[in-house]
Design a protein around this motif. Sequence first.
Motif, PDB file in Angstrom:
ATOM      1  N   ASN A 103       8.346   9.926  -5.450  1.00  0.00           N
ATOM      2  CA  ASN A 103       8.929   8.645  -5.868  1.00  0.00           C
ATOM      3  C   ASN A 103       8.575   7.532  -4.884  1.00  0.00           C
ATOM      4  N   ASN A 104       8.722   7.827  -3.605  1.00  0.00           N
ATOM      5  CA  ASN A 104       8.469   6.808  -2.592  1.00  0.00           C
ATOM      6  C   ASN A 104       6.986   6.495  -2.433  1.00  0.00           C
ATOM      7  N   ALA A 105       6.147   7.503  -2.659  1.00  0.00           N
ATOM      8  CA  ALA A 105       4.701   7.254  -2.611  1.00  0.00           C
ATOM      9  C   ALA A 105       4.282   6.320  -3.724  1.00  0.00           C
ATOM     10  N   ASN A 106       4.798   6.544  -4.913  1.00  0.00           N
ATOM     11  CA  ASN A 106       4.475   5.665  -6.027  1.00  0.00           C
ATOM     12  C   ASN A 106       4.938   4.243  -5.769  1.00  0.00           C
TER      13      ASN A 106
ATOM     14  N   THR B  73       2.925   2.121   7.083  1.00  0.00           N
ATOM     15  CA  THR B  73       3.936   3.140   7.378  1.00  0.00           C
ATOM     16  C   THR B  73       4.433   3.822   6.114  1.00  0.00           C
ATOM     17  N   ALA B  74       4.747   3.046   5.090  1.00  0.00           N
ATOM     18  CA  ALA B  74       5.264   3.626   3.850  1.00  0.00           C
ATOM     19  C   ALA B  74       4.229   4.503   3.169  1.00  0.00           C
ATOM     20  N   VAL B  75       2.980   4.057   3.148  1.00  0.00           N
ATOM     21  CA  VAL B  75       1.920   4.854   2.522  1.00  0.00           C
ATOM     22  C   VAL B  75       1.657   6.119   3.328  1.00  0.00           C
ATOM     23  N   ARG B  76       1.538   5.959   4.632  1.00  0.00           N
ATOM     24  CA  ARG B  76       1.262   7.098   5.509  1.00  0.00           C
ATOM     25  C   ARG B  76       2.323   8.180   5.383  1.00  0.00           C
ATOM     26  N   ASN B  77       3.588   7.787   5.434  1.00  0.00           N
ATOM     27  CA  ASN B  77       4.672   8.759   5.410  1.00  0.00           C
ATOM     28  C   ASN B  77       4.831   9.423   4.049  1.00  0.00           C
ATOM     29  N   ASN B  78       4.774   8.645   2.987  1.00  0.00           N
ATOM     30  CA  ASN B  78       5.133   9.175   1.670  1.00  0.00           C
ATOM     31  C   ASN B  78       3.963   9.771   0.906  1.00  0.00           C
TER      32      ASN B  78
ATOM     33  N   PRO C 133       0.775   6.920 -10.296  1.00  0.00           N
ATOM     34  CA  PRO C 133      -0.320   7.861 -10.076  1.00  0.00           C
ATOM     35  C   PRO C 133       0.120   9.294  -9.814  1.00  0.00           C
ATOM     36  N   TYR C 134       1.304   9.513  -9.240  1.00  0.00           N
ATOM     37  CA  TYR C 134       1.681  10.851  -8.802  1.00  0.00           C
ATOM     38  C   TYR C 134       2.894  11.383  -9.549  1.00  0.00           C
TER      39      TYR C 134
END
Length: 214
Positions: free
Chosen positions: A37-40, A73-78, A2-3
């Motif tokens: 990258n980490n958000a995806n 945590t992963a979604v919130r941070n990235n 998506p990003y």
Amino acid sequence: MPYTLPELGYTYDALEPHFDALTMEIHHSKHHQTYVNNANAALENAPELAEFATGCPGNVLKNLDKVAPQNLTAVRNNVGGHANHTLFWKGLKKGTTLKGALKEAIIRDFGSVEAFQTTFEKAAATRFGSGWAWLVVQNDGKLAVVSTANQDSPLMGKAIAGCEGFPLIALDVWEHAYYLKFQNRRPDYIKEFWSVVNWDFAAERFEKKLAEIK
């Protein structure tokens, strides 16, 4: 996915001498790219967010209550890092002037432009560790200065970020945003921010939000 990493819309040296070109390049092409990258990757593991994960990353930040606990945590941070940096880049430009309805609202809610700047500078300087300082418009149309930790955003709401509001301007006070030029002199970096705030962009966001409130 998506990003993608957004284009700045200006060159890395466009904000010199206030924000240096090397920091801008590393900050954008390395740090922000890592958040993308980490958000995806995080969203691949969070199918519960599929309907919110296209378009503006702010859509995800407003719906963190729908994230499974193991993914939060992963979604919130990235996704937070991607959204915050995207706004940050758009909010930077030399040569704009605070004026019009936004200036009037700042004077109304803070007493003066100088008082607003002092409040904002304090929020940015006293944020312990890494985080952000924000000028936001609240649901009642009033302005406020808030600060968030790490990659939290006022869009996440009080339950997660400790504050809420629609961001108009944002200042990144993670050390990677200023250390090459300013080292440990965060207050000097904050002062330079006033020379590169894109007040036209902030005013546009302010007017858009006021129209929604009305």
